[in-house]
Write an enzyme that holds these catalytic residues in place. Structure first.
Site, PDB file in Angstrom:
ATOM      1  N   HIS A   1       3.671   6.330  -6.947  1.00 35.98           N
ATOM      2  CA  HIS A   1       2.853   7.402  -7.511  1.00 35.98           C
ATOM      3  C   HIS A   1       3.629   8.721  -7.421  1.00 35.98           C
ATOM      4  CE1 HIS A   1      -1.503   9.253  -7.692  1.00 35.98           C
ATOM      5  NE2 HIS A   1      -0.769   9.558  -8.741  1.00 35.98           N
TER       6      HIS A   1
ATOM      7  N   HIS B   1       1.782   4.402  -2.905  1.00 34.04           N
ATOM      8  CA  HIS B   1       1.869   5.857  -2.733  1.00 34.04           C
ATOM      9  C   HIS B   1       3.232   6.373  -3.201  1.00 34.04           C
ATOM     10  CE1 HIS B   1      -1.878   6.606  -0.741  1.00 34.04           C
ATOM     11  NE2 HIS B   1      -1.610   5.878   0.332  1.00 34.04           N
TER      12      HIS B   1
ATOM     13  N   HIS C   1       0.836  -1.208   0.000  1.00 31.17           N
ATOM     14  CA  HIS C   1       0.000   0.000   0.000  1.00 31.17           C
ATOM     15  C   HIS C   1       0.871   1.258   0.000  1.00 31.17           C
ATOM     16  CE1 HIS C   1      -3.699   2.294   1.261  1.00 31.17           C
ATOM     17  NE2 HIS C   1      -2.761   3.120   1.720  1.00 31.17           N
ATOM     18  N   GLU C   2       1.784   1.336   0.960  1.00 35.94           N
ATOM     19  CA  GLU C   2       2.645   2.520   1.047  1.00 35.94           C
ATOM     20  C   GLU C   2       3.593   2.596  -0.153  1.00 35.94           C
ATOM     21  OE1 GLU C   2       1.725   4.631   3.020  1.00 35.94           O
ATOM     22  OE2 GLU C   2       0.560   3.429   4.446  1.00 35.94           O
TER      23      GLU C   2
END
Length: 599
Positions: free
Chosen positions: A398, A395, A391-392
């Protein structure tokens, strides 16, 4: 990992993030901190001259960019230093000084946007069509988009002067619930020991396998909130009234429109989300029926909805093994993506394990200068931490693509988009682990965990979003918010969303008065739209070819160069339609069916 939590000084360097990509020493940071007032003054010297000529405007934009970029970099470094050890007084002081500098430079530059918007639009558009304005064109276009709701200079000054006082309700709610009330929740008997009940321990105790512990936790916790219901309701009413005041002062038709306008998100997106979830509530009710049966209960109570359906499987995953799971699961995104991410995960992007004073939880933090950094408190005995890493990492990648494909003034993406890249990665990891699961128990565990995650992010956040909408509409219609009507609205939503299986307590509706996100109006819906877009895009990339992958990378590379609806449409998902939300609901229903078959 030993049972004793290490001090920061005892953490091996390989387990810490390496902040050299920002500053190689605190001394370098200090030197840049001292430069901020000088750069701010350079910008301030342009006050009153932005519209004199395109040369003057360009020079002012360059000066503003330099000052803002330096302030961002200085604050980012100090913030990371502080997060790693909040007990480090030097790091605490650094973050405080950086925040003061950031606040001061914001005040110095406050003239810029109103003066920019005051330039004749035809002239301004002519200037930004010139090649030398390429790095600033998108930034200026966005300011022009907001122009119609900008007030006169005098009125804008009044609006800005009340910014701090407008935070009073939020600040008071936080102090009341996290400080004044926090020591008054009492204790809970767990296996013969009295455990303190606080805002933090509630989330752990309510998941306890012992139902008596859950019941006592729930009733004791909400009894305390009920004791303060009128005060809390008054604080929330103050926050909603502030939203309505701002909306009316600027001339918006509703608080919802005012909140969504800046990101160019139509109000229909919000309403479509709620309508689609309403149509798919039978699948949610089916899940709660299954939950009751899997937990072996005669009746399902509200304090039974957070305990894991399947006890954690015995699966030890080292940090390095978790990185390899991410590498394999994210393979559909290609070698550049996985190599960049995994190299970062192994070599300096991540602060891996818990240490004394370290911030809890996990986050990814990026800035234009330096690598994107990730804070974890990795536990190799909890498979959820594999998902947290992915998940991190989503980020961070991105941010990595945004920085590498956009100038500073248009690199930062919106919160509406942020949860897409992270949840996308979680979906790929889930599909990968489910495919590799070698036992019925592992499949059951993964499916139950994913069902709970989708429920919490899609259905529950939509229920919160609907409550916010109803509360604001009530005030906009002339009815003041009280504890009674807040609870009445929330009780109706609880019954609608949880369905006939659920039995509530008399004070279950107090939950609606304890959600801190409500003080940042119309924010939570982004979690629901984010997971909907992520699930749709993950399925598209996994089942597609180069075009589908390239479309997704166009989204990652967009940064802040496009409005979120547009950038997601380029990726292959239209958030103005109900299709992505319906697809996510269909996947949730399918997971529930698979769980039924395994039970």
């Amino acid at each position: 990992m030993s049972e004793k939590i290490r001090e920061r000084k005892d953490v091996p360097e390989k387990d810490k993030w390496n902040l050299d990509s920002i500053y190689k020493s605190d001394a370098q940071w200090e030197a840049d901190l001292q430069r901020i007032p000088e750069l701010a003054k350079k910008v301030a010297d342009f006050k009153g001259s932005l519209g004199k000529s395109k040369e003057s405007l360009l020079a002012a934009l360059c000066a503003m960019k330099d000052a803002d970029l330096l302030a961002e970099t200085v604050y980012h470094y100090a913030s990371l230093r502080h997060s790693a050890d909040e007990g480090d007084t030097q790091a605490t002081e650094m973050e405080g000084r950086a925040m003061i500098a950031y606040t001061q430079i914001s005040a110095e530059l406050s003239f810029f946007i109103p003066e920019l918007q005051a330039i004749d639009e035809k002239i301004l558009r002519g200037w930004i069509a010139c090649p030398e304005f390429a790095d600033y064109k998108i930034f200026i276009e966005k300011q022009l988009y907001k122009k119609q709701y900008i007030l006169s200079e005098k009125e804008e000054r009044i609006m800005s002067l009340q910014i701090q006082s407008a935070q009073t309700a939020d600040n008071a709610f936080s102090m009341l619930t996290n400080v004044d009330m926090n020591m008054d929740f009492g204790t809970i008997n767990v296996d013969g020991k009295e455990m303190p009940l606080t805002q933090s321990t509630y989330s752990t105790l309510i998941k306890n396998q012992n139902r008596a512990v859950r019941e006592q936790t729930y009733k004791q916790f909400y009894k305390k909130f009920q004791d303060y219901q009128n005060t809390i309701a008054a604080l929330y009413a103050g926050s909603v009234n502030q939203d309505v005041f701002s909306m009316r002062a600027r001339g918006f038709k509703s608080s919802l429109e005012a909140a969504l306008y800046g990101n160019k998100v139509p109000s229909s997106v919000y309403h479509n989300l709620i309508d689609c979830i309403h149509k798919n509530l039978p699948a949610l009710h089916d899940y709660y029926s299954l939950r009751r049966k899997m937990l072996g209960l005669d009746e399902l109570r509200h304090y039974d909805v957070y305990v894991p359906l399947v006890k954690s499987v015995d699966m030890k995953t080292t940090y390095e093994q978790s990185v390899e799971i991410c590498r394999n699961a994210l393979a559909p995104l290609g070698k550049e993506y996985t190599d960049t991410l995994c190299d970062g995960l192994l070599n300096g992007w991540v602060d891996r394990y818990e240490n004394q004073g370290k911030r809890s939880g996990a986050f990814s933090s990026g800035s234009y200068i330096g690598n994107p950094y990730i804070l974890l408190n990795y536990d190799e005995n909890d498979i959820r931490d594999v998902f947290t890493m992915a998940h991190e990492g989503g980020h961070s990648m991105h941010s990595w693509y945004s920085v590498h494909n956009n100038p500073y003034m248009s690199y930062d993406y919106t919160i509406f988009e942020a949860e897409v890249a992270s949840t996308f990665n979680e979906e790929l990891v889930f599909q990968y682990l489910l495919q590799k699961a070698d036992s019925k128990e592992m499949r059951k565990y993964l499916l139950a965990m994913r069902a709970d995650d989708i429920l919490a992010t899609l259905y529950r956040q939509t229920m919160f979003a609907e409550f916010e909408l109803k509360a604001h509409e009530l005030v906009e219609g002339g009815t003041p918010l009280t504890a009674e009507n807040c609870r009445k609205i929330y009780r109706a939503l609880l019954e609608q969303y949880f369905g006939p299986e659920m039995h509530f307590e008399d004070n279950s509706d107090m939950e609606g008065l304890r959600i801190p996100h409500f003080y940042n109006a119309f924010y939570v819906y982004k979690y629901a739209t984010g997971i909907s877009a992520a699930i749709a895009l993950a399925a598209r990339v996994r089942g597609g070819g180069e075009k589908e992958k390239d479309d997704y990378f166009q989204f990652l590379k967009s940064g802040g160069s496009r409005y979120p609806i547009e950038s997601l449409r380029i990726a292959g998902v239209d958030m103005e339609s109900v299709e992505p939300v319906q697809s996510a609901c269909d996947i949730f229903a399918d997971i529930v069916r698979q769980l039924k078959n395994l039970d």
